[in-house]
Design a protein around this motif. Structure first.
Motif, PDB file in Angstrom:
ATOM      1  N   VAL A   1       0.880  -1.166   0.000  1.00 30.42           N
ATOM      2  CA  VAL A   1       0.000   0.000   0.000  1.00 30.42           C
ATOM      3  C   VAL A   1       0.915   1.212   0.000  1.00 30.42           C
ATOM      4  O   VAL A   1       1.453   1.609   1.027  1.00 30.42           O
ATOM      5  CB  VAL A   1      -0.947   0.007   1.223  1.00 30.42           C
ATOM      6  N   SER A   2       1.108   1.772  -1.188  1.00 28.14           N
ATOM      7  CA  SER A   2       2.096   2.846  -1.339  1.00 28.14           C
ATOM      8  C   SER A   2       1.583   4.215  -0.920  1.00 28.14           C
ATOM      9  O   SER A   2       2.366   5.114  -0.665  1.00 28.14           O
ATOM     10  CB  SER A   2       2.598   2.895  -2.776  1.00 28.14           C
ATOM     11  N   VAL A   3       0.275   4.375  -0.818  1.00 29.20           N
ATOM     12  CA  VAL A   3      -0.300   5.670  -0.479  1.00 29.20           C
ATOM     13  C   VAL A   3      -0.598   5.733   1.012  1.00 29.20           C
ATOM     14  O   VAL A   3      -1.227   4.825   1.570  1.00 29.20           O
ATOM     15  CB  VAL A   3      -1.601   5.909  -1.287  1.00 29.20           C
ATOM     16  N   SER A   4      -0.157   6.793   1.644  1.00 29.28           N
ATOM     17  CA  SER A   4      -0.436   7.007   3.055  1.00 29.28           C
ATOM     18  C   SER A   4      -1.947   7.025   3.285  1.00 29.28           C
ATOM     19  O   SER A   4      -2.699   7.529   2.459  1.00 29.28           O
ATOM     20  CB  SER A   4       0.159   8.349   3.500  1.00 29.28           C
ATOM     21  N   LEU A   5      -2.379   6.496   4.394  1.00 25.32           N
ATOM     22  CA  LEU A   5      -3.805   6.480   4.724  1.00 25.32           C
ATOM     23  C   LEU A   5      -4.314   7.850   5.128  1.00 25.32           C
ATOM     24  O   LEU A   5      -5.512   8.105   5.112  1.00 25.32           O
ATOM     25  CB  LEU A   5      -4.079   5.499   5.864  1.00 25.32           C
ATOM     26  N   THR A   6      -3.395   8.737   5.506  1.00 20.54           N
ATOM     27  CA  THR A   6      -3.786  10.042   6.025  1.00 20.54           C
ATOM     28  C   THR A   6      -3.188  11.216   5.265  1.00 20.54           C
ATOM     29  O   THR A   6      -3.640  12.342   5.429  1.00 20.54           O
ATOM     30  CB  THR A   6      -3.364  10.189   7.496  1.00 20.54           C
ATOM     31  N   GLY A   7      -2.151  10.971   4.505  1.00 22.41           N
ATOM     32  CA  GLY A   7      -1.436  12.072   3.862  1.00 22.41           C
ATOM     33  C   GLY A   7      -0.524  12.793   4.840  1.00 22.41           C
ATOM     34  O   GLY A   7       0.077  13.806   4.509  1.00 22.41           O
ATOM     35  N   VAL A   8      -0.415  12.267   6.042  1.00 26.98           N
ATOM     36  CA  VAL A   8       0.417  12.872   7.084  1.00 26.98           C
ATOM     37  C   VAL A   8       1.505  11.870   7.455  1.00 26.98           C
ATOM     38  O   VAL A   8       1.215  10.688   7.657  1.00 26.98           O
ATOM     39  CB  VAL A   8      -0.435  13.214   8.332  1.00 26.98           C
ATOM     40  N   GLN A   9       2.738  12.348   7.552  1.00 29.68           N
ATOM     41  CA  GLN A   9       3.861  11.495   7.931  1.00 29.68           C
ATOM     42  C   GLN A   9       3.616  10.880   9.301  1.00 29.68           C
ATOM     43  O   GLN A   9       3.108  11.540  10.206  1.00 29.68           O
ATOM     44  CB  GLN A   9       5.150  12.329   7.965  1.00 29.68           C
ATOM     45  N   GLY A  10       3.964   9.622   9.470  1.00 31.63           N
ATOM     46  CA  GLY A  10       3.822   8.966  10.759  1.00 31.63           C
ATOM     47  C   GLY A  10       4.805   9.496  11.773  1.00 31.63           C
ATOM     48  O   GLY A  10       5.896   9.946  11.440  1.00 31.63           O
ATOM     49  N   ASP A  11       4.414   9.440  13.031  1.00 35.93           N
ATOM     50  CA  ASP A  11       5.241   9.889  14.143  1.00 35.93           C
ATOM     51  C   ASP A  11       5.879   8.658  14.791  1.00 35.93           C
ATOM     52  O   ASP A  11       5.166   7.777  15.288  1.00 35.93           O
ATOM     53  CB  ASP A  11       4.365  10.635  15.148  1.00 35.93           C
ATOM     54  N   VAL A  12       7.205   8.592  14.786  1.00 35.84           N
ATOM     55  CA  VAL A  12       7.932   7.420  15.280  1.00 35.84           C
ATOM     56  C   VAL A  12       7.615   7.143  16.746  1.00 35.84           C
ATOM     57  O   VAL A  12       7.351   5.998  17.132  1.00 35.84           O
ATOM     58  CB  VAL A  12       9.454   7.582  15.062  1.00 35.84           C
ATOM     59  N   GLU A  13       7.627   8.173  17.579  1.00 36.32           N
ATOM     60  CA  GLU A  13       7.362   7.974  19.009  1.00 36.32           C
ATOM     61  C   GLU A  13       5.938   7.493  19.260  1.00 36.32           C
ATOM     62  O   GLU A  13       5.710   6.601  20.074  1.00 36.32           O
ATOM     63  CB  GLU A  13       7.654   9.255  19.786  1.00 36.32           C
ATOM     64  N   ALA A  14       4.978   8.072  18.570  1.00 41.31           N
ATOM     65  CA  ALA A  14       3.581   7.629  18.715  1.00 41.31           C
ATOM     66  C   ALA A  14       3.437   6.201  18.210  1.00 41.31           C
ATOM     67  O   ALA A  14       2.681   5.406  18.780  1.00 41.31           O
ATOM     68  CB  ALA A  14       2.645   8.567  17.955  1.00 41.31           C
ATOM     69  N   GLY A  15       4.171   5.851  17.155  1.00 38.72           N
ATOM     70  CA  GLY A  15       4.139   4.492  16.625  1.00 38.72           C
ATOM     71  C   GLY A  15       4.706   3.485  17.604  1.00 38.72           C
ATOM     72  O   GLY A  15       4.160   2.396  17.780  1.00 38.72           O
ATOM     73  N   ALA A  16       5.793   3.847  18.274  1.00 37.66           N
ATOM     74  CA  ALA A  16       6.384   2.958  19.285  1.00 37.66           C
ATOM     75  C   ALA A  16       5.402   2.761  20.437  1.00 37.66           C
ATOM     76  O   ALA A  16       5.253   1.650  20.953  1.00 37.66           O
ATOM     77  CB  ALA A  16       7.707   3.533  19.789  1.00 37.66           C
ATOM     78  N   ALA A  17       4.710   3.824  20.824  1.00 37.13           N
ATOM     79  CA  ALA A  17       3.731   3.723  21.910  1.00 37.13           C
ATOM     80  C   ALA A  17       2.576   2.807  21.521  1.00 37.13           C
ATOM     81  O   ALA A  17       2.160   1.956  22.314  1.00 37.13           O
ATOM     82  CB  ALA A  17       3.221   5.114  22.283  1.00 37.13           C
ATOM     83  N   ALA A  18       2.054   2.951  20.306  1.00 33.04           N
ATOM     84  CA  ALA A  18       0.961   2.089  19.846  1.00 33.04           C
ATOM     85  C   ALA A  18       1.440   0.654  19.700  1.00 33.04           C
ATOM     86  O   ALA A  18       0.705  -0.292  19.999  1.00 33.04           O
ATOM     87  CB  ALA A  18       0.405   2.602  18.515  1.00 33.04           C
ATOM     88  N   PHE A  19       2.672   0.488  19.239  1.00 27.91           N
ATOM     89  CA  PHE A  19       3.271  -0.836  19.043  1.00 27.91           C
ATOM     90  C   PHE A  19       3.220  -1.663  20.328  1.00 27.91           C
ATOM     91  O   PHE A  19       2.894  -2.841  20.307  1.00 27.91           O
ATOM     92  CB  PHE A  19       4.722  -0.651  18.581  1.00 27.91           C
ATOM     93  N   LYS A  20       3.545  -1.034  21.457  1.00 30.64           N
ATOM     94  CA  LYS A  20       3.620  -1.802  22.705  1.00 30.64           C
ATOM     95  C   LYS A  20       2.380  -1.670  23.588  1.00 30.64           C
ATOM     96  O   LYS A  20       2.262  -2.383  24.575  1.00 30.64           O
ATOM     97  CB  LYS A  20       4.875  -1.435  23.478  1.00 30.64           C
ATOM     98  N   ASP A  21       1.452  -0.817  23.223  1.00 25.82           N
ATOM     99  CA  ASP A  21       0.235  -0.626  24.010  1.00 25.82           C
ATOM    100  C   ASP A  21      -0.673  -1.842  23.877  1.00 25.82           C
ATOM    101  O   ASP A  21      -1.097  -2.195  22.780  1.00 25.82           O
ATOM    102  CB  ASP A  21      -0.493   0.629  23.531  1.00 25.82           C
TER     103      ASP A  21
END
Length: 152
Positions: free
Chosen positions: A37-57
């Motif tokens: 899926v080459s197109v972003s779902l939001t058009g907004v760059q992902g946030d690494v820190e928020a991604g790490a938090a969701a990853f382990k939540d």
């Protein structure tokens, strides 16, 4: 053109552009391709820190329940159901990582135990309060993808 028309155009047009960029792709409208899926779902760059938090939540991604990850070695409960995610950014590009997070069954097989985190095709016996909802939001998918992109 008078000054009111000019000011209205200067204010209104950027709002339209910003609104268009923030449009979110709905779960049923995700375009799966051979290369991910080459197109972003939001058009907004992902946030690494928020991604790490969701990853382990445990209430969101809960990825550590199945995947070991040296980056989070101090966090508890690393699983071994799925492969280690160390080096995952070298094995998959961003488009494939996004597709795997959205719905791993599109990449692997329908037998994978990894859930579709941005899919409404979640099987049977879904808790009533979660019916019709995805596990992660579109932005959370982008955030997790950004985090996974750091695991080289």
């Amino acid at each position: 053109m008078n000054w009111r028309t000019t000011i209205t155009a200067l204010v209104f047009v950027p709002c339209l552009v910003a609104g268009a960029a923030a449009a979110e792709v709905a779960p049923n409208d995700v375009a799966f391709g051979d290369d991910g899926v080459s197109v972003s779902l939001t058009g907004v760059q992902g946030d690494v820190e928020a991604g790490a938090a969701a990853f382990k939540d445990r209430g969101l991604g809960n990825c550590l329940a199945c995947h070991a990850n040296k980056d989070m070695s101090k966090d508890l409960f690393h699983g071994n159901v799925g492969p280690s995610l160390d080096g995952v950014a070298e094995r998959y590009d961003e488009a494939m990582l996004r597709e795997i997070v959205i719905n791993a069954k599109q990449v692997f097989t329908s037998e994978t135990v990894m859930p579709g985190f941005y899919s409404l095709d979640v099987g049977k016996d879904v808790v009533k309060a979660r019916e019709g909802q995805t596990i992660l939001s579109a932005q959370q998918v982008e955030d997790v993808v950004a985090y996974l992109g750091t695991l080289k």
